[in-house]
Design a protein around this motif. Structure first.
Motif, PDB file in Angstrom:
ATOM      1  N   SER A 160       0.722  -0.945   0.153  1.00  9.97           N
ATOM      2  CA  SER A 160       0.063   0.297   0.496  1.00  9.97           C
ATOM      3  C   SER A 160       0.777   1.198  -0.360  1.00  9.97           C
ATOM      4  CB  SER A 160      -0.832  -0.563   1.086  1.00  9.97           C
ATOM      5  OG  SER A 160      -1.483  -1.320   1.057  1.00  9.97           O
ATOM      6  N   TRP A 161       1.651   1.345   0.670  1.00  8.36           N
ATOM      7  CA  TRP A 161       2.623   2.459   1.359  1.00  8.36           C
ATOM      8  C   TRP A 161       3.592   2.825  -0.219  1.00  8.36           C
ATOM      9  CZ3 TRP A 161       1.977   6.557   3.160  1.00  8.36           C
ATOM     10  CH2 TRP A 161       1.686   6.915   4.395  1.00  8.36           C
ATOM     11  N   ALA A 162       4.223   1.573  -0.594  1.00  3.72           N
ATOM     12  CA  ALA A 162       4.515   1.744  -2.491  1.00  3.72           C
ATOM     13  C   ALA A 162       3.861   2.000  -3.355  1.00  3.72           C
ATOM     14  CB  ALA A 162       4.821   0.135  -3.142  1.00  3.72           C
ATOM     15  N   THR A 163       2.308   2.745  -2.941  1.00  6.43           N
ATOM     16  CA  THR A 163       1.574   3.508  -3.670  1.00  6.43           C
ATOM     17  C   THR A 163       2.484   5.120  -3.554  1.00  6.43           C
ATOM     18  OG1 THR A 163      -0.146   3.535  -2.582  1.00  6.43           O
ATOM     19  CG2 THR A 163      -0.685   1.696  -4.027  1.00  6.43           C
ATOM     20  N   GLN A 164       2.243   4.844  -2.516  1.00  7.06           N
ATOM     21  CA  GLN A 164       2.611   6.535  -2.518  1.00  7.06           C
ATOM     22  C   GLN A 164       4.229   6.447  -2.524  1.00  7.06           C
ATOM     23  OE1 GLN A 164       0.108   8.450  -2.150  1.00  7.06           O
ATOM     24  NE2 GLN A 164      -0.611   7.033  -2.718  1.00  7.06           N
ATOM     25  N   ASN A 165       5.033   5.916  -3.098  1.00  9.86           N
ATOM     26  CA  ASN A 165       6.191   5.560  -2.968  1.00  9.86           C
ATOM     27  C   ASN A 165       7.286   5.637  -1.885  1.00  9.86           C
ATOM     28  OD1 ASN A 165       6.375   5.439  -6.077  1.00  9.86           O
ATOM     29  ND2 ASN A 165       6.397   7.816  -6.555  1.00  9.86           N
ATOM     30  N   CYS A 166       6.455   5.352  -1.365  1.00 11.71           N
ATOM     31  CA  CYS A 166       7.235   4.688   0.003  1.00 11.71           C
ATOM     32  C   CYS A 166       7.929   3.612   0.540  1.00 11.71           C
ATOM     33  CB  CYS A 166       5.968   5.445   1.214  1.00 11.71           C
ATOM     34  SG  CYS A 166       6.503   7.231   2.536  1.00 11.71           S
ATOM     35  N   THR A 167       8.622   3.905   0.734  1.00 13.26           N
ATOM     36  CA  THR A 167       9.457   1.986   1.497  1.00 13.26           C
ATOM     37  C   THR A 167       8.999   1.955   2.922  1.00 13.26           C
ATOM     38  OG1 THR A 167      11.578   2.114   0.013  1.00 13.26           O
ATOM     39  CG2 THR A 167      11.240   0.535   1.467  1.00 13.26           C
ATOM     40  N   LEU A 168       8.241   0.752   2.458  1.00 14.24           N
ATOM     41  CA  LEU A 168       8.028   0.401   4.430  1.00 14.24           C
ATOM     42  C   LEU A 168       9.425  -0.326   4.636  1.00 14.24           C
ATOM     43  CD1 LEU A 168       6.396   0.252   6.984  1.00 14.24           C
ATOM     44  CD2 LEU A 168       5.230  -1.765   6.026  1.00 14.24           C
ATOM     45  N   VAL A 169      10.077   0.507   5.540  1.00 15.48           N
ATOM     46  CA  VAL A 169      11.136  -0.263   6.263  1.00 15.48           C
ATOM     47  C   VAL A 169      11.365  -1.875   6.996  1.00 15.48           C
ATOM     48  CG1 VAL A 169      13.318   0.594   7.080  1.00 15.48           C
ATOM     49  CG2 VAL A 169      12.986   1.888   5.392  1.00 15.48           C
ATOM     50  N   ASP A 170      10.810  -1.158   7.756  1.00 14.65           N
ATOM     51  CA  ASP A 170      10.158  -2.294   8.789  1.00 14.65           C
ATOM     52  C   ASP A 170       9.385  -1.525  10.131  1.00 14.65           C
ATOM     53  OD1 ASP A 170      11.352   0.177  10.750  1.00 14.65           O
ATOM     54  OD2 ASP A 170      13.453  -0.884  11.154  1.00 14.65           O
ATOM     55  N   MET A 171       8.370  -2.741  11.184  1.00 12.50           N
ATOM     56  CA  MET A 171       6.991  -2.076  11.286  1.00 12.50           C
ATOM     57  C   MET A 171       7.147  -2.608  12.463  1.00 12.50           C
ATOM     58  SD  MET A 171       3.268  -3.689   9.983  1.00 12.50           S
ATOM     59  CE  MET A 171       3.828  -5.408  10.534  1.00 12.50           C
ATOM     60  N   LYS A 172       6.693  -3.059  13.663  1.00 12.93           N
ATOM     61  CA  LYS A 172       6.874  -3.067  14.896  1.00 12.93           C
ATOM     62  C   LYS A 172       5.055  -3.329  15.004  1.00 12.93           C
ATOM     63  CE  LYS A 172       6.812   0.385  18.387  1.00 12.93           C
ATOM     64  NZ  LYS A 172       8.343   0.971  18.851  1.00 12.93           N
ATOM     65  N   ILE A 173       5.121  -4.280  15.446  1.00 13.90           N
ATOM     66  CA  ILE A 173       2.701  -5.068  15.884  1.00 13.90           C
ATOM     67  C   ILE A 173       3.181  -5.660  17.037  1.00 13.90           C
ATOM     68  CG2 ILE A 173       1.811  -4.461  13.544  1.00 13.90           C
ATOM     69  CD1 ILE A 173       1.797  -7.570  13.351  1.00 13.90           C
ATOM     70  N   GLU A 174       1.480  -5.539  17.635  1.00 17.56           N
ATOM     71  CA  GLU A 174       1.119  -6.340  18.833  1.00 17.56           C
ATOM     72  C   GLU A 174      -0.188  -7.360  18.789  1.00 17.56           C
ATOM     73  OE1 GLU A 174       1.392  -4.132  22.839  1.00 17.56           O
ATOM     74  OE2 GLU A 174       2.859  -2.675  21.721  1.00 17.56           O
ATOM     75  N   PHE A 175      -0.133  -8.493  19.434  1.00 20.92           N
ATOM     76  CA  PHE A 175      -1.758  -8.847  19.480  1.00 20.92           C
ATOM     77  C   PHE A 175      -2.497  -9.059  19.810  1.00 20.92           C
ATOM     78  CE2 PHE A 175       1.149 -10.024  15.869  1.00 20.92           C
ATOM     79  CZ  PHE A 175       0.058 -10.428  14.230  1.00 20.92           C
ATOM     80  N   GLY A 176      -3.423  -9.674  20.551  1.00 18.06           N
ATOM     81  CA  GLY A 176      -4.099  -9.547  21.518  1.00 18.06           C
ATOM     82  C   GLY A 176      -5.204 -10.521  21.711  1.00 18.06           C
ATOM     83  N   VAL A 177      -5.542 -11.436  22.981  1.00 16.97           N
ATOM     84  CA  VAL A 177      -6.553 -12.340  22.559  1.00 16.97           C
ATOM     85  C   VAL A 177      -7.994 -11.909  22.678  1.00 16.97           C
ATOM     86  CG1 VAL A 177      -7.722 -14.240  23.199  1.00 16.97           C
ATOM     87  CG2 VAL A 177      -5.145 -14.182  23.495  1.00 16.97           C
ATOM     88  N   ASN A 178      -8.836 -11.544  21.643  1.00 17.14           N
ATOM     89  CA  ASN A 178      -9.994 -10.994  22.023  1.00 17.14           C
ATOM     90  C   ASN A 178     -10.842 -11.959  23.356  1.00 17.14           C
ATOM     91  OD1 ASN A 178     -12.839 -10.948  21.588  1.00 17.14           O
ATOM     92  ND2 ASN A 178     -12.712  -9.785  19.772  1.00 17.14           N
ATOM     93  N   VAL A 179     -11.236 -11.326  24.480  1.00 13.83           N
ATOM     94  CA  VAL A 179     -12.159 -11.801  25.564  1.00 13.83           C
ATOM     95  C   VAL A 179     -12.774 -12.919  25.129  1.00 13.83           C
ATOM     96  CG1 VAL A 179     -11.033 -10.338  27.009  1.00 13.83           C
ATOM     97  CG2 VAL A 179     -12.751 -10.300  26.026  1.00 13.83           C
ATOM     98  N   LYS A 180     -14.006 -12.038  24.335  1.00 22.30           N
ATOM     99  CA  LYS A 180     -15.154 -12.487  23.294  1.00 22.30           C
ATOM    100  C   LYS A 180     -14.801 -13.967  22.715  1.00 22.30           C
ATOM    101  CE  LYS A 180     -19.205 -10.406  25.143  1.00 22.30           C
ATOM    102  NZ  LYS A 180     -20.464  -9.759  24.363  1.00 22.30           N
ATOM    103  N   THR A 181     -13.924 -13.765  21.656  1.00 18.11           N
ATOM    104  CA  THR A 181     -14.031 -15.102  20.834  1.00 18.11           C
ATOM    105  C   THR A 181     -12.665 -16.050  20.826  1.00 18.11           C
ATOM    106  OG1 THR A 181     -12.628 -13.995  19.199  1.00 18.11           O
ATOM    107  CG2 THR A 181     -14.988 -13.248  18.848  1.00 18.11           C
ATOM    108  N   GLN A 182     -11.703 -15.431  21.853  1.00 16.24           N
ATOM    109  CA  GLN A 182     -10.433 -16.125  21.835  1.00 16.24           C
ATOM    110  C   GLN A 182      -9.701 -16.003  21.119  1.00 16.24           C
ATOM    111  OE1 GLN A 182     -10.919 -20.328  23.956  1.00 16.24           O
ATOM    112  NE2 GLN A 182     -10.860 -18.531  25.752  1.00 16.24           N
ATOM    113  N   GLU A 183      -9.889 -15.389  19.868  1.00 17.70           N
ATOM    114  CA  GLU A 183      -9.095 -15.449  19.027  1.00 17.70           C
ATOM    115  C   GLU A 183      -8.046 -14.506  18.755  1.00 17.70           C
ATOM    116  OE1 GLU A 183     -11.782 -16.176  14.048  1.00 17.70           O
ATOM    117  OE2 GLU A 183     -12.042 -13.971  16.090  1.00 17.70           O
TER     118      GLU A 183
END
Ligand SMILES: Nc1ncnc2c1ncn2[C@@H]1O[C@H](COP(=O)(O)OP(=O)(O)OP(=O)(O)O)[C@@H](O)[C@H]1O
Ligand SMILES: *[C@@H]1O[C@H](CO)[C@@H](O)[C@H](O)[C@H]1NC(C)=O
Ligand SMILES: *[C@@H]1O[C@H](CO)[C@@H](O)[C@H](O)[C@H]1NC(C)=O
Ligand SMILES: *[C@@H]1O[C@H](CO)[C@@H](O)[C@H](O)[C@H]1NC(C)=O
Ligand SMILES: CC(=O)N[C@H]1CO[C@H](CO)[C@@H](O)[C@@H]1O
Ligand SMILES: [Mg+2]
Length: 424
Positions: free
Chosen positions: A178-201
């Motif tokens: 998606s960023w490439a469409t704006q001529n932008c390089t996504l160099v790196d990224m950090k994300i976090e996950f959670g467990v949905n308390v209702k669905t356990q997903e």
């Protein structure tokens, strides 16, 4: 989806950048409220930046919308105000997943000898245990497994680790494309996950803003638009903070464009007879799921070739990129005639019958020289192939294909886990 006036319950947690509130009438949902404060190096530096929360809001909500529409499972539900959004209540897994395309920053320190700019293909995955007191140490997969975290009743074992690892790669690739469409390089990224308390997903949770990634316009580090600009400041002056804010605004303006189609396109399904309309509707339904308009027409290359070619000219005449799908039973003259007379791609999707199918299919397979039509028997798969063609130029279509691949992989993984648990 809750109404606009929300009854806030107790504050579930508060960190450096946001507060999480329970919602009284909406069990399973929380309000994520960002604060007008920017921190770096685990809050060693702390400056107020007016309007930051609002800009961060825009960034997060656009990015989550993009991922959500692609088919990635996230905690995000909807925007509530300038500085807050509603999300599924999660128990957060205390791991930062880092994904890198280009080596820079802390990776270079931990891997002396590697030069900045080294490209990782496949992507490089790393994980860090969220532990401010110990400066978020890097962890191995084994360390994570041995920690035996249990969140919202779900134990984080091999299956869950693999799902997070795979999901991080897919999320990175979607944002990178998606960023490439704006001529932008996504160099790196950090994300976090959670467990949905209702669905356990396991879902992507917390936020994605420019604290979460490095973005280099035109792949040029000196033009970086992310929070690194702030970390790199030698001295925090009002002018410098203005520059940081301008960069953030630059991102939040561009991020909206990530939700827009780069190239229009359509599928035109030609059927030899209305008796095949149910087969064609399946193609249309699948096209719609990829966000591709799909038009159905009736024409027979055997009985009305003049009309077939006139319809062809209609779609060649307006400049909209088109993939033709030919649906003709018995002898498929339609696809080959189209293929011999248009430069647009043609997919044969013959509705084969049990009695003569094995013979009929040859009219779609064996072609005179110079014809390049393909043949796909399943209507859903024909639509998927058309989507893959448009995905070459339209990142939104590509992102849906990518997320769908991830979701299929995850379903298989979970089905296997369930079966293993039953047979034990
Ligand atoms: N959907 C959610 N449900 C529940 N908690 C959430 C959700 N999204 C984020 N949180 C949690 O809200 C807390 C506050 O976020 P914030 O980012 O401000 O914390 P922080 O000071 O950066 O600490 P951390 O190092 O954990 O990120 C964090 O613990 C975060 O994991
Ligand atoms: C993620 O998966 C890849 C491929 O299976 C593996 O090489 C890598 O070690 C994993 N990374 C982490 C941090 O678990
Ligand atoms: C990206 O770069 C190309 C070539 O340099 C240019 O033609 C195009 O307009 C740029 N696109 C954007 C969105 O900046
Ligand atoms: C990230 O992005 C926006 C601008 O788009 C900025 O205002 C916000 O403060 C940034 N977030 C952080 C945590 O730096
Ligand atoms: C102030 C501000 O930018 N608010 C925005 C938060 O995000 C939503 C969704 O993109 C916008 O609709 C708001 O305008
Ligand atoms: Mg945080």
């Amino acid at each position: 989806i809750p109404p606009l006036s929300l009854k806030l319950g107790q504050k579930l947690s508060e960190g450096k950048t946001k507060q999480i509130f329970e919602l009284v009438d909406e069990s399973g949902l929380v309000l994520v409220q960002s604060k007008d404060q920017i921190t770096a190096g685990n809050a060693v530096r702390k400056d107020q930046m007016e309007g930051k929360a609002a800009i961060a809001n825009k960034t997060t909500s656009c990015v989550f919308k993009l991922l959500q529409e692609s088919g990635i499972k996230t905690a995000y539900v909807k925007q509530h105000s300038d500085t807050a959004f509603i999300a599924a209540h999660c128990e957060m897994i205390p791991i930062e997943w880092v994904c890198r395309r280009v080596a820079t920053g802390s990776f270079l320190k931990r891997n002396p000898g590697v030069k900045e700019g080294f490209r990782f293909s496949p992507l490089k995955m790393e994980m860090f245990f969220k532990d401010d007191a110990n400066n978020d140490p890097q962890w191995s997969e084994e360390q994570l497994l041995e920690a035996k975290f249990s969140l919202a009743g779900l134990t984080i074992g091999q299956c869950e680790v693999d799902i997070m690892n795979r999901s991080t790669v897919a999320i990175f690739e979607i944002l990178e494309k998606s960023w490439a469409t704006q001529n932008c390089t996504l160099v790196d990224m950090k994300i976090e996950f959670g467990v949905n308390v209702k669905t356990q997903e396991i879902v992507l949770a917390d936020v994605i803003d420019n604290d979460s990634w490095r973005l280099w316009p035109a792949g040029d580090r000196s033009q970086q638009k992310d929070k690194q600009v702030y970390r790199d400041l030698k001295e925090v002056t009002p002018e410098a903070m203005q520059m940081v804010k301008r960069n953030f605004e630059w991102v939040s303006e561009r991020v909206k464009l990530l939700l827009e189609h780069q190239a229009g396109g359509r599928v035109v399904v030609l059927m030899g007879s209305t008796s095949d309309v149910a087969h064609c509707e399946k193609i249309r339904k699948a096209c719609t799921s990829y966000g591709i308009p799909c038009i159905l027409r009736v024409t027979s290359a055997h009985k009305g070739p003049d009309e077939t070619l006139r319809i062809k000219a209609e779609y060649e005449g307006d400049g909209i990129p088109t993939v033709f799908v030919a649906v003709a039973g018995r002898s498929n003259g339609l696809g080959p005639v189209m293929s011999g007379n248009t430069a647009y791609p043609v997919i044969n999707c013959p509705p084969l019958t049990p009695d003569w199918g094995a013979q009929d299919v040859w009219s779609s397979l064996r072609m005179p020289s110079g014809l390049g039509c393909s043949t796909i028997l399943s209507p859903e798969a024909a639509a998927q192939f058309a989507a893959q063609i448009f995905g070459l130029t339209d990142h939104l279509v590509w992102c849906k294909l990518r997320a769908s691949m991830l979701n299929t992989w995850v379903s298989l993984k979970l089905a296997d886990k369930k079966l293993q648990a039953c047979s034990l």
